[in-house]
Design an enzyme around this catalytic site. Structure first.
Site, mmCIF file in Angstrom:
data_model
loop_
_atom_site.group_PDB
_atom_site.id
_atom_site.type_symbol
_atom_site.label_atom_id
_atom_site.label_comp_id
_atom_site.label_asym_id
_atom_site.label_seq_id
_atom_site.Cartn_x
_atom_site.Cartn_y
_atom_site.Cartn_z
ATOM 1 N N ARG A 85 13.660 -24.083 -2.327
ATOM 2 C CA ARG A 85 15.076 -23.634 -2.613
ATOM 3 C C ARG A 85 15.756 -22.209 -2.032
ATOM 4 O O ARG A 85 16.730 -21.991 -2.740
ATOM 5 C CB ARG A 85 15.084 -23.923 -4.106
ATOM 6 C CG ARG A 85 14.941 -25.969 -4.286
ATOM 7 C CD ARG A 85 15.634 -26.060 -5.661
ATOM 8 N NE ARG A 85 14.343 -25.671 -6.689
ATOM 9 C CZ ARG A 85 13.031 -26.523 -6.426
ATOM 10 N NH1 ARG A 85 12.985 -27.642 -6.353
ATOM 11 N NH2 ARG A 85 12.149 -25.918 -7.934
ATOM 12 N N ALA A 135 0.696 -0.748 0.128
ATOM 13 C CA ALA A 135 0.057 -0.171 -0.108
ATOM 14 C C ALA A 135 1.068 1.452 -0.085
ATOM 15 O O ALA A 135 0.335 2.649 0.773
ATOM 16 C CB ALA A 135 -0.877 0.134 1.115
ATOM 17 N N HIS A 192 -4.127 -10.765 7.797
ATOM 18 C CA HIS A 192 -2.435 -10.297 7.286
ATOM 19 C C HIS A 192 -1.433 -11.889 7.108
ATOM 20 O O HIS A 192 -1.241 -12.074 6.227
ATOM 21 C CB HIS A 192 -1.854 -9.063 8.321
ATOM 22 C CG HIS A 192 -2.564 -8.239 7.561
ATOM 23 N ND1 HIS A 192 -3.465 -7.588 8.095
ATOM 24 C CD2 HIS A 192 -1.441 -7.301 7.000
ATOM 25 C CE1 HIS A 192 -3.250 -6.136 7.500
ATOM 26 N NE2 HIS A 192 -2.180 -5.775 6.902
ATOM 27 N N HIS A 238 6.312 -6.528 9.802
ATOM 28 C CA HIS A 238 5.285 -7.495 9.709
ATOM 29 C C HIS A 238 5.813 -9.174 8.423
ATOM 30 O O HIS A 238 5.258 -8.861 7.240
ATOM 31 C CB HIS A 238 4.119 -6.747 8.452
ATOM 32 C CG HIS A 238 4.233 -5.732 7.816
ATOM 33 N ND1 HIS A 238 5.095 -5.665 6.551
ATOM 34 C CD2 HIS A 238 3.491 -4.952 7.404
ATOM 35 C CE1 HIS A 238 5.203 -4.927 5.663
ATOM 36 N NE2 HIS A 238 4.597 -4.030 5.992
ATOM 37 N N ASP A 248 -0.037 -1.955 11.665
ATOM 38 C CA ASP A 248 -0.282 -2.183 11.181
ATOM 39 C C ASP A 248 -1.730 -1.116 11.139
ATOM 40 O O ASP A 248 -1.836 -0.538 9.375
ATOM 41 C CB ASP A 248 0.066 -2.572 10.003
ATOM 42 C CG ASP A 248 0.609 -2.116 8.875
ATOM 43 O OD1 ASP A 248 0.925 -1.205 9.276
ATOM 44 O OD2 ASP A 248 0.630 -2.742 7.764
ATOM 45 N N GLY A 284 -2.935 -1.537 5.227
ATOM 46 C CA GLY A 284 -3.125 -1.773 6.714
ATOM 47 C C GLY A 284 -3.754 -2.426 7.558
ATOM 48 O O GLY A 284 -4.585 -3.870 6.568
ATOM 49 N N ASN A 319 4.207 -10.136 5.364
ATOM 50 C CA ASN A 319 3.807 -9.912 4.339
ATOM 51 C C ASN A 319 4.578 -8.709 3.352
ATOM 52 O O ASN A 319 5.189 -8.404 3.960
ATOM 53 C CB ASN A 319 2.285 -8.544 5.267
ATOM 54 C CG ASN A 319 1.273 -9.482 5.931
ATOM 55 O OD1 ASN A 319 1.405 -9.963 6.940
ATOM 56 N ND2 ASN A 319 0.608 -10.379 5.038
ATOM 57 N N ALA A 320 4.540 -8.495 1.707
ATOM 58 C CA ALA A 320 5.482 -7.667 1.529
ATOM 59 C C ALA A 320 7.248 -7.948 1.374
ATOM 60 O O ALA A 320 7.548 -7.324 1.419
ATOM 61 C CB ALA A 320 5.119 -6.387 1.529
#
Length: 402
Positions: free
Chosen positions: A243, A158, A267, A232, A290, A326, A235-236
């Site tokens: 591997r 975001a 999340h 976080h 968040d 968020g 996430n992201a």
């Protein structure tokens, strides 16, 4: 006896007093459940001024000033990652609006918070940091968290991809030089990323790895350069792969790193919480909200930085892109979720205290997050259903939450 690092089981029998109460200036609070280091059960705490001066499991050594009955007493929550709430945001450059966000989360038990800022132009970022400086100096917030703009385009989440950029030493040093930056999230694969980690760590702020596509080896290099937080987790960031372990494995595998986990149930699936706790233990996992401006607000349209957000069913997503923007969670909601998903209530309470209070407090190096003598008297009184009933900050009882 100390709690098991994963289950959180702790003894709850006997009476322990860490220090005798000798003065009528000490206010004694007693409750059916008090979560202390290594102990939980019927107990009490003694507060003098801004500090906790004594604690115990069992009956207090003298009549309690306040009998709280069927309540759960825990340390005030500490949130490393908050963008706003209650209709107010930290990014606007308005100190009064920022103060409203602080008050909103404080009413939900978060007595210590960082103010998180999203990716913006250099001018907007400087303006937002300057607006928060007074609140940092007054102790209303524990510092500013810069989440961006030095993030990976492919994991921007975001954040406005048009404003992402490589870390410029002059810009970074100027922001760090304000003395109010407590944490900086960046992607180490950006040009100059490892040098930026060293600059942040060298300034005394926390360098965090997040919004990144970096591989395992590069994240390990960032940790060696001074990174101490994983923003976080999951996430992201590039996902786990058998591997190419990716950033999550590097962050979880290093005992020097605290990993953030958004425990709102959206999340990250709760099944993964157990994997994280088994790997790192509650002492390295910090629950974060968040939260953005829409926390505590009705569904509708909001803004996160310069981006439009739509909230439906309490879930915030970017308009058009659909990325999670968020959360609308609060500290007490995170606490409840952790307890609900634990093996049992007792272990859940101990685990939740570690994740929402003691671990993030230790990460920031602050004298909060634990109910023990010498700590600041930041205390939350919860109902049996774990709803906030009372909040104390620096020993003072705050107005009841709306």
């Amino acid at each position: 006896m100390t709690p098991d690092p994963v289950s959180g089981d702790c003894p709850s029998s006997g009476t322990r007093h860490s220090r005798p109460l000798v003065s009528s200036d000490v206010a004694v609070l007693a409750a059916d459940t008090v979560v202390l280091p290594g102990s939980c059960g019927p107990g009490w705490i003694g507060i003098a001024g801004e500090r906790i001066v004594a604690t115990g499991i069992g009956r207090p050594p003298r009549h309690a000033d306040r009998e709280l009955g069927a309540t759960v007493v825990v340390p005030g929550f500490v949130d490393l990652h908050v963008h706003g709430g209650g209709g107010a945001a930290y990014m606007t450059g308005d100190p009064e609006e920022a103060a409203r966000a602080v008050a909103f989360h404080r009413a939900h038990g978060t007595t210590t918070t960082l103010a998180s800022l999203v990716t913006a132009t250099p001018r907007t970022l400087r303006r937002a940091v300057a607006a928060l400086a007074g609140l940092v100096q007054d102790g209303e917030i524990a510092g500013v968290h810069l989440e961006g703009p030095w993030l990976a385009e492919g994991r921007c989440g975001a954040h406005d991809p048009a404003l992402l950029r490589d870390p410029d030493p002059a810009e970074l040093d100027a922001l760090l030089g304000t003395g109010v930056i407590r944490m900086v999230t960046l992607a180490p694969e950006r040009e100059g990323g490892l040098d930026a980690v060293r600059r942040v760590a060298g300034s005394g702020a926390l360098a965090a790895v997040g919004h990144t596509d970096a591989g395992y080896a590069l994240v390990r290099a960032a940790i060696e350069a001074g990174a101490r937080v994983g923003t976080h987790l999951f996430n992201a960031m590039a996902p786990l792969h058998h591997r190419e372990p990716g950033p999550a494995a590097a962050l979880l595998g290093d005992p020097r790193v605290t990993v953030e986990l958004v425990t709102d149930g959206l999340h990250v699936h709760p099944a993964l919480w157990e994997l994280v706790l088994a790997s790192a233990g509650p002492s390295r996992v910090a629950a974060v909200s968040d939260a953005m401006v829409a926390a505590g607000m009705p569904d509708g349209r909001y803004r996160l930085g310069e981006l439009d957000v739509r909230v439906d069913g309490g879930v915030a997503r970017l308009t058009g892109r659909g990325s999670i923007a968020g959360s609308t969670a609060t500290g007490d909601a995170l606490f409840r979720r952790i307890v609900e998903n634990a093996p049992d209530r007792t272990s859940g309470l101990v685990r939740a205290v570690a994740m929402t209070a003691s671990t993030p407090a230790a990460t920031l190096g602050l004298p909060v997050g634990v109910l023990e003598p010498g700590r600041r008297a930041d205390v939350v009184v919860l109902s049996p259903e774990l709803e906030v009933r009372e909040v104390y900050r620096r020993g003072a009882r705050l107005a009841p939450p709306a």
